[in-house]
Write a protein that holds these residues in place. Structure first.
Motif, PDB file in Angstrom:
ATOM      1  N   GLN A   1       0.845  -1.183   0.000  1.00 21.39           N
ATOM      2  CA  GLN A   1       0.000   0.000   0.000  1.00 21.39           C
ATOM      3  C   GLN A   1       0.881   1.233   0.000  1.00 21.39           C
ATOM      4  O   GLN A   1       1.957   1.226   0.606  1.00 21.39           O
ATOM      5  CB  GLN A   1      -0.883  -0.024   1.261  1.00 21.39           C
ATOM      6  N   LEU A   2       0.417   2.291  -0.674  1.00 15.88           N
ATOM      7  CA  LEU A   2       1.146   3.552  -0.685  1.00 15.88           C
ATOM      8  C   LEU A   2       0.189   4.641  -0.254  1.00 15.88           C
ATOM      9  O   LEU A   2      -0.930   4.715  -0.732  1.00 15.88           O
ATOM     10  CB  LEU A   2       1.653   3.866  -2.101  1.00 15.88           C
ATOM     11  N   MET A   3       0.632   5.475   0.685  1.00 13.48           N
ATOM     12  CA  MET A   3      -0.225   6.588   1.082  1.00 13.48           C
ATOM     13  C   MET A   3       0.689   7.778   1.300  1.00 13.48           C
ATOM     14  O   MET A   3       1.469   7.793   2.254  1.00 13.48           O
ATOM     15  CB  MET A   3      -0.998   6.217   2.357  1.00 13.48           C
ATOM     16  N   GLY A   4       0.620   8.730   0.383  1.00 16.42           N
ATOM     17  CA  GLY A   4       1.551   9.846   0.442  1.00 16.42           C
ATOM     18  C   GLY A   4       2.971   9.312   0.307  1.00 16.42           C
ATOM     19  O   GLY A   4       3.269   8.584  -0.628  1.00 16.42           O
TER      20      GLY A   4
ATOM     21  N   GLY B   1      -2.083   8.185  -3.025  1.00 12.50           N
ATOM     22  CA  GLY B   1      -2.013   6.874  -2.366  1.00 12.50           C
ATOM     23  C   GLY B   1      -2.663   5.794  -3.221  1.00 12.50           C
ATOM     24  O   GLY B   1      -3.509   6.071  -4.067  1.00 12.50           O
ATOM     25  N   VAL B   2      -2.238   4.532  -3.010  1.00 10.58           N
ATOM     26  CA  VAL B   2      -2.834   3.398  -3.728  1.00 10.58           C
ATOM     27  C   VAL B   2      -3.081   2.278  -2.724  1.00 10.58           C
ATOM     28  O   VAL B   2      -2.189   1.900  -1.972  1.00 10.58           O
ATOM     29  CB  VAL B   2      -1.887   2.814  -4.806  1.00 10.58           C
ATOM     30  N   ALA B   3      -4.295   1.740  -2.697  1.00  9.53           N
ATOM     31  CA  ALA B   3      -4.584   0.567  -1.869  1.00  9.53           C
ATOM     32  C   ALA B   3      -5.557  -0.299  -2.645  1.00  9.53           C
ATOM     33  O   ALA B   3      -6.687   0.114  -2.889  1.00  9.53           O
ATOM     34  CB  ALA B   3      -5.186   0.983  -0.535  1.00  9.53           C
ATOM     35  N   GLY B   4      -5.108  -1.474  -3.058  1.00  9.64           N
ATOM     36  CA  GLY B   4      -5.975  -2.370  -3.823  1.00  9.64           C
ATOM     37  C   GLY B   4      -6.552  -1.639  -5.021  1.00  9.64           C
ATOM     38  O   GLY B   4      -5.829  -0.946  -5.743  1.00  9.64           O
TER      39      GLY B   4
ATOM     40  N   LEU C   1      -6.041   7.306  -4.339  1.00 10.46           N
ATOM     41  CA  LEU C   1      -6.345   8.609  -3.754  1.00 10.46           C
ATOM     42  C   LEU C   1      -5.621   9.670  -4.586  1.00 10.46           C
ATOM     43  O   LEU C   1      -4.424   9.545  -4.842  1.00 10.46           O
ATOM     44  CB  LEU C   1      -5.856   8.617  -2.302  1.00 10.46           C
TER      45      LEU C   1
ATOM     46  N   THR D   1      -4.219  -2.345 -10.224  1.00 16.42           N
ATOM     47  CA  THR D   1      -3.443  -1.144  -9.914  1.00 16.42           C
ATOM     48  C   THR D   1      -1.962  -1.417  -9.658  1.00 16.42           C
ATOM     49  O   THR D   1      -1.231  -0.493  -9.331  1.00 16.42           O
ATOM     50  CB  THR D   1      -4.029  -0.458  -8.662  1.00 16.42           C
TER      51      THR D   1
ATOM     52  N   VAL E   1     -12.012  -5.851  -9.703  1.00 16.70           N
ATOM     53  CA  VAL E   1     -13.216  -5.877  -8.888  1.00 16.70           C
ATOM     54  C   VAL E   1     -14.108  -4.658  -9.132  1.00 16.70           C
ATOM     55  O   VAL E   1     -15.335  -4.746  -9.090  1.00 16.70           O
ATOM     56  CB  VAL E   1     -12.806  -6.064  -7.402  1.00 16.70           C
TER      57      VAL E   1
ATOM     58  N   ARG F   1     -18.624  -4.240  -1.347  1.00 22.38           N
ATOM     59  CA  ARG F   1     -18.078  -4.344  -0.001  1.00 22.38           C
ATOM     60  C   ARG F   1     -16.562  -4.121   0.001  1.00 22.38           C
ATOM     61  O   ARG F   1     -16.021  -3.443   0.861  1.00 22.38           O
ATOM     62  CB  ARG F   1     -18.405  -5.730   0.579  1.00 22.38           C
ATOM     63  N   GLU F   2     -15.927  -4.710  -1.005  1.00 23.45           N
ATOM     64  CA  GLU F   2     -14.471  -4.597  -1.060  1.00 23.45           C
ATOM     65  C   GLU F   2     -14.045  -3.142  -1.231  1.00 23.45           C
ATOM     66  O   GLU F   2     -13.124  -2.665  -0.574  1.00 23.45           O
ATOM     67  CB  GLU F   2     -13.965  -5.460  -2.225  1.00 23.45           C
TER      68      GLU F   2
ATOM     69  N   SER G   1     -14.789  -1.153   1.914  1.00 24.66           N
ATOM     70  CA  SER G   1     -13.823  -1.413   2.964  1.00 24.66           C
ATOM     71  C   SER G   1     -12.509  -0.676   2.701  1.00 24.66           C
ATOM     72  O   SER G   1     -11.859  -0.196   3.621  1.00 24.66           O
ATOM     73  CB  SER G   1     -13.632  -2.923   3.094  1.00 24.66           C
ATOM     74  N   ARG G   2     -12.128  -0.542   1.430  1.00 21.57           N
ATOM     75  CA  ARG G   2     -10.925   0.227   1.106  1.00 21.57           C
ATOM     76  C   ARG G   2     -11.111   1.711   1.408  1.00 21.57           C
ATOM     77  O   ARG G   2     -10.159   2.426   1.646  1.00 21.57           O
ATOM     78  CB  ARG G   2     -10.572   0.081  -0.374  1.00 21.57           C
TER      79      ARG G   2
ATOM     80  N   GLU H   1     -12.614   2.671   3.896  1.00 24.54           N
ATOM     81  CA  GLU H   1     -12.721   2.686   5.358  1.00 24.54           C
ATOM     82  C   GLU H   1     -14.054   3.257   5.809  1.00 24.54           C
ATOM     83  O   GLU H   1     -14.132   4.029   6.755  1.00 24.54           O
ATOM     84  CB  GLU H   1     -11.526   3.425   5.975  1.00 24.54           C
ATOM     85  N   GLU H   2     -15.109   2.879   5.099  1.00 20.38           N
ATOM     86  CA  GLU H   2     -16.447   3.287   5.514  1.00 20.38           C
ATOM     87  C   GLU H   2     -16.906   2.408   6.670  1.00 20.38           C
ATOM     88  O   GLU H   2     -16.462   1.273   6.802  1.00 20.38           O
ATOM     89  CB  GLU H   2     -17.430   3.122   4.343  1.00 20.38           C
TER      90      GLU H   2
ATOM     91  N   PRO I   1     -18.760  -0.236   8.383  1.00 16.78           N
ATOM     92  CA  PRO I   1     -19.466  -1.372   7.789  1.00 16.78           C
ATOM     93  C   PRO I   1     -20.820  -1.631   8.438  1.00 16.78           C
ATOM     94  O   PRO I   1     -21.019  -1.353   9.624  1.00 16.78           O
ATOM     95  CB  PRO I   1     -18.517  -2.532   8.051  1.00 16.78           C
TER      96      PRO I   1
END
Lengths: 449, 584
Positions: A51-54, B10-13, B17, B57, B298, B337-338, B341-342, B344-345, B347
């Motif tokens: 994961q990358l954040m900033g 930022g990158v998550a799954g 961002l 990604t 997804v 859902r996936e 969850s990313r 961060e809502e 649930p």
């Protein structure tokens, strides 16, 4: 992994949590990039950016974070995705879960390096699987036929002989048309005893020279398990679609894999799903299982047989449940049959091969295969009903007909399912089925013509 | 089109961002990073926008550029859709195959429908005609079976100043309006906005599947919704595929949402070879396939059902009856859902976002029979049939429960029936249809006056079967009263010979209502004759041994054509066979 290309170095680990390290002030790194983590002692470990954040990167460390001193450790992004070197020289070799040889022989010289995550197969490029694979096991060939390019898992329980069955299938598997056949074993979190058993059995059956094994044992790093099936499947895709092999991939034990997935999820403080497995486990498993298949215009195929242990024999547990939703059927092992001394203890009623219809019939197995299979299912299901009834009303309360079904069910389990080490041809299987069906009355089975 | 740019933070799954995009607009699409991956803005917070990315990604770095053109996620609608196979964001998979081979590379961009291709346009309007939204200005024979109607897009109207005739491509206009607006063969429509219509109509005609257990016992109306929940291996996909093959709809939109690739390859290779029962032409000519298998990204899976239903609505607007088959809606919910969850809502139940039911409702309510836009008052319908995959086969989970609130028909699949190879494995007692009263008029007018009565009789018989089976569990079959043994026998015949139906048998796979009606007639004629014989004093054993039961079983394999005649003969035979049975 090409570590000599290192350009950047970070000494900015801010926190460590489970298998993860958080590295600050990172620039230019990309998601999924491999890193090496060098400890103060000089020990080198492998990591991957999750994961990358900033400017913060979260790196999972394959060998775990034990002993990492955030002050002294350095992180080097390699600029490379996770890749595996592939070549036909891999045959006969035994590697660890990350693809490093553990058989004492030198590393291979790869033809090319491939991204272990692969790419999704284009559904429009898939070739419909329609080749029968004879496993020599009646309960599979006759009732839940395996087809080339299929993914068919074995649902096992602790202490049930799933591994023996898998090896028997590897020994016996034949396809009508001869072709180069390869076996890839991806073992995750198996005990050293099991690892020894696999290697020995493959050697004894003479299958080793067509086998490639990636073995991650219980004592090996848990995070490595997330890489093992991907590496195994990448090699499988290479052999199948670049080299024309028919590859059978056995992944065991998927339960260990899923537990590693859960471990990472919890270390990342993700919102847990059912039984605290991550919510994306379906997608994650699908990216593995869906790599089985055939491609238009390519000779080879990838057939996948994952083995998993159902915790407490519970088929509704998330691991078998999600697996069953992705795979094309399942072979379920039964503790009750195992206790009766029946091998292989395949509980046929909940078993299924979704692709069976494509692989059977005239020119493939035999005309009338479907009818025999349906009748066996129907009669056995009825026999099981009667067996349940006996526990309530006793044998005396049964009609003659019921009694015959009861006997049929017993015979079916003993002879048809419980074949022991015999390697049965499809004809022998179907003939035996017809023979057994003789004891249940004509006209009773509606489908009989 | 204003271009807005930002930088990846930022990158998550599957989520990215983005920072510094001035005035990002919700639900507009962006091109993400060096590879130009397609993404959609799903959250805006201060200087940050969160995107769901429709491709993998991996390899994305912080600092790469993101560009937005301010457009919502849309699909291209026009000739060339039929027989097409698209991914969740309408990328043409067949063309990707030709361009890239076996696998789908990241960032590949190919137009959904070929705009170069020429189509023979036959105008229906002429210069000087006034037109309003939805009016059909001309037609294109898209496949031998389907006439593609070129409509004035919603929001446009005026007087025709120019209209073409003959070969035109998707790149040029076919018609000009006095307002200066040009109309081409193609139109774009945002997938998350339902296409407009004049009014919704009550569902009064059945959606004919050709499956006895559905059509007779548990019908769904044209424009209705049916859900098919069932654990794995209970045959959801076979139900969906059977309906795709045999249902009497004009157009079928099949959405493979998060399911298996090999199943799709089966459809792709079978459909061109199978012919549809009504026209005899290949099934693929009436079918559009949207497929995002479980291993494909997804976020595109989340979009796939909206892409599918928008295409379905477009054909509905032409006045067609459209079947929209979604397999499976649970995989869509899991994608939701996936992503949630990313983000961060917070649930809700089982980790699904609290807006799950709302979103599901929006999707299901896009079904319906409508009076379409346009002056000719045509009607069209979208019938939604969606598979639900409850974890562990437990129907109490949120996706099944939310779907149940919107569904008019429930076809609950039962693992016990599936284990016995009883397909379709519909548990008839646990399922329901809310359309019986609305469809009553159609049944008595188009099938037979007593169709509804026979259906009720069958329900009663099946209910009694369950009760009797429970009793047998305790006292054994021999201890039952003779009349009950007979009832059980008839119920078993109905189960085996009527409810069970083979999707793989050429004759059995599709039954007309007429055949279904006469099959019921024959089964109840058997019941009445046997009951009469029992009352007369014939031994139950003699009755049960009567071969009439096996002639009922043979009905399945008789053709639809001329069945009523054969059934009448069969009924006569049964009656006379029972009449001559010896008494005790």
């Amino acid at each position: 992994m090409a570590i000599d290309l290192i350009k950047r170095e970070y000494r900015t680990i801010s926190s460590i949590s489970g298998p993860l390290v958080f590295v600050e002030k990172v620039t230019g790194a990309s998601l999924g990039e491999m890193c090496s983590v060098v400890l103060g002692s000089g020990e080198k470990r492998t990591g991957q950016i999750l994961q990358l954040m900033g400017t913060t990167a979260i790196v999972q460390v394959l060998q775990g974070t034990s002993g990492i001193d955030p002050e002294a450790a350095r992180v080097f992004p390699t600029g490379e995705a996770a890749r595996i070197g592939v070549s036909k020289d891999l045959f006969g070799r035994v590697m660890n879960g990350f693809g490093v040889p553990i058989d004492g022989l030198p590393p291979i010289i790869p033809d090319e390096y491939l991204d272990i995550n692969g790419l999704p197969m284009n559904p429009a490029s898939r070739e419909k699987p329609d080749f029968f694979v004879q496993t020599g096991i009646s309960a599979i060939d006759g009732l839940n036929t395996l087809v080339r390019g299929q993914k068919l898992p074995i649902f096992s329980g602790a202490g049930l002989p799933a591994k023996e069955l898998a090896l028997q299938i590897v020994r016996q598997a034949k396809v009508a048309e001869t072709g180069d056949f390869a076996v890839i074993l991806g073992a995750m979190g198996i005990t050293s005893r099991e690892g020894f058993f696999f290697r020995k059995s493959l050697q004894e059956s003479g299958a080793l020279e067509r086998t490639i094994a990636f073995i991650n044992e219980v004592s090996d790093p848990t995070i490595e398990r997330l890489f093992t099936p991907r590496i195994a499947l990448t090699v499988a895709e290479y052999l199948a679609f670049e080299r024309g092999y028919h590859v059978m991939v056995i992944l065991t034990d998927m339960t260990s894999y899923c537990e590693s997935l859960r471990e990472i999820g919890s270390a990342r403080e993700e919102i847990p799903g059912r039984r605290s497995y991550p919510g994306y486990m379906y997608t994650d498993l699908a990216t593995l299982y869906e790599r089985a298949g055939r491609l238009k215009g390519k000779k080879g195929s990838v057939t996948l047989m994952p083995i998993l242990t159902m915790p407490d024999d519970d088929i509704t547990h998330p691991i078998p449940d999600l697996t069953g939703y992705i795979t094309e059927g399942q072979i379920v092992l039964s503790r009750a049959l195992h206790r009766k001394g029946i091998y292989p203890p395949i509980e046929v009623l909940p078993c299924l091969s979704r692709l069976m219809t494509l692989g059977i019939g005239k020119g493939k197995t035999r005309e009338g295969h479907r009818a025999i299979s349906d009748q066996l299912y129907s009669a056995y299901a009825r026999g099981i009903d009667v067996r349940r009834l006996v526990t309530i009303v006793g044998e005396e309360g049964l009609s003659d007909l019921d009694r015959r079904y009861l006997e049929f069910a017993d015979e079916f389990e003993r002879k048809f399912v419980g074949q022991l080490d015999e390697d049965r041809s499809i004809d022998a299987t179907l003939d035996l089925g017809l023979e057994l069906l003789k004891s249940v009355p004509e006209g009773e089975s509606v489908r009989r013509k | 089109m204003t271009e807005k740019k930002g930088k990846i933070y930022g990158v998550a799954g599957p989520t990215v961002l983005v920072k510094g995009m001035s005035g990002p607009v919700m639900n507009t699409v962006c091109l993400v990073g060096r590879q130009g991956l397609l993404g959609e803005i799903i959250r805006v917070k201060g200087d940050f926008a969160t995107l769901q990315v429709y491709e993998d990604t991996s390899g994305i770095s912080v600092g790469e550029e993101v560009v937005s053109y301010g457009l919502p996620l849309s699909v291209t609608l026009g000739p060339g859709l039929l027989a097409g196979i698209f991914d969740g964001i309408q990328r043409p998979l067949e063309k990707i195959r030709l361009a890239a081979g076996g696998f789908i590379p990241r960032g590949i961009k190919i137009e959904a429908i070929d705009r170069e291709r020429l189509w023979e346009f036959a105008p229906l309007k002429k210069k000087g005609d006034p037109v309003e939204p939805g009016d059909i200005i001309g037609t294109v024979q898209e496949t031998p079976r389907i006439v593609h109607k070129i409509m004035v897009p919603p929001g446009s109207s005026g007087t025709i100043t120019e209209i073409k005739s003959g070969m035109v491509s998707g790149k040029e206009h076919v018609c000009m309006l006095s307002t200066g607006k040009s109309i081409g063969l193609f139109q774009e429509w945002p997938v998350r906005i339902p296409r407009p219509f004049k009014s919704k109509l009550p569902p009064t005609t059945p959606f004919i599947t050709g499956q006895r257990v559905f059509d007779t016992l548990l019908p769904v109306a044209e424009g209705g919704t049916a859900i098919v929940p069932g654990g794995f291996g209970t045959g959801k996909t076979v139900v969906e595929q059977t309906i795709a093959k045999f249902s009497k709809s004009d157009i079928v939109v099949y959405v493979g949402c998060g399911e298996r690739g090999n199943e799709m390859s089966e459809i792709l290779s079978d459909f061109p070879a199978l012919s549809d029962p009504a026209s005899g032409l290949p099934l693929s000519q009436r079918t559009v396939i949207v497929v995002n298998t479980s291993n494909m990204p997804v976020a595109a899976r989340e979009a796939s059902i909206f892409t599918g239903i928008t295409i379905a609505e477009y054909f509905r607007d032409m006045g067609y009856s459209v079947a929209m088959l979604a397999d499976s809606i649970s995989r869509w919910a899991e994608a939701l859902r996936e992503i949630s969850s990313r983000l961060e809502e917070m649930p809700g139940e089982e980790g699904f976002p609290p807006y799950l039911a709302t979103q599901l409702g929006i999707f299901y309510e896009r079904s319906g029979k409508v009076r379409c836009l346009g002056a000719d008052e045509r009607t069209g319908s979208v019938t939604v049939i969606s598979a639900v995959s409850p974890p562990g086969g437990d129907f109490s989970e949120p996706v099944t429960q939310a779907s149940l609130r919107f569904a008019g028909t429930l076809w609950a699949l039962d693992p016990d029936l599936a284990y016995r190879r009883h397909f379709p494995a519909v548990n008839w007692l646990a399922s329901f249809s809310l359309y019986h009263s609305e469809l009553g008029g159609w049944f008595s007018g188009n099938v037979a006056e007593d169709m509804a009565r026979l259906r009720r009789k069958l329900f009663t018989l099946l209910q009694r079967q369950t009760e009797l089976r429970d009793i047998i569990q305790i006292i054994g079959v021999e201890a039952l009263q003779e009349s009950d043994r007979l009832t059980l026998e008839v119920a078993n015949i109905a189960t085996e010979s009527f409810l069970k139906q083979s999707a793989f048998s050429e004759v059995d796979a599709f039954n007309t209502y007429e055949k279904q009606y006469w099959m019921l007639k024959a089964i109840f004629a058997y019941m009445e004759s046997a009951e009469a014989a029992l009352r007369r004093g014939v031994y139950i054993e003699t009755i049960l041994e009567n071969p009439a039961a096996s002639s009922l079983a043979a009905m399945k394999e008789m053709a639809n054509e001329g069945f009523s005649k054969k059934a009448s003969e069969l009924i006569r035979d049964i009656e006379s066979e029972f009449a001559i049975l010896d008494e005790k």
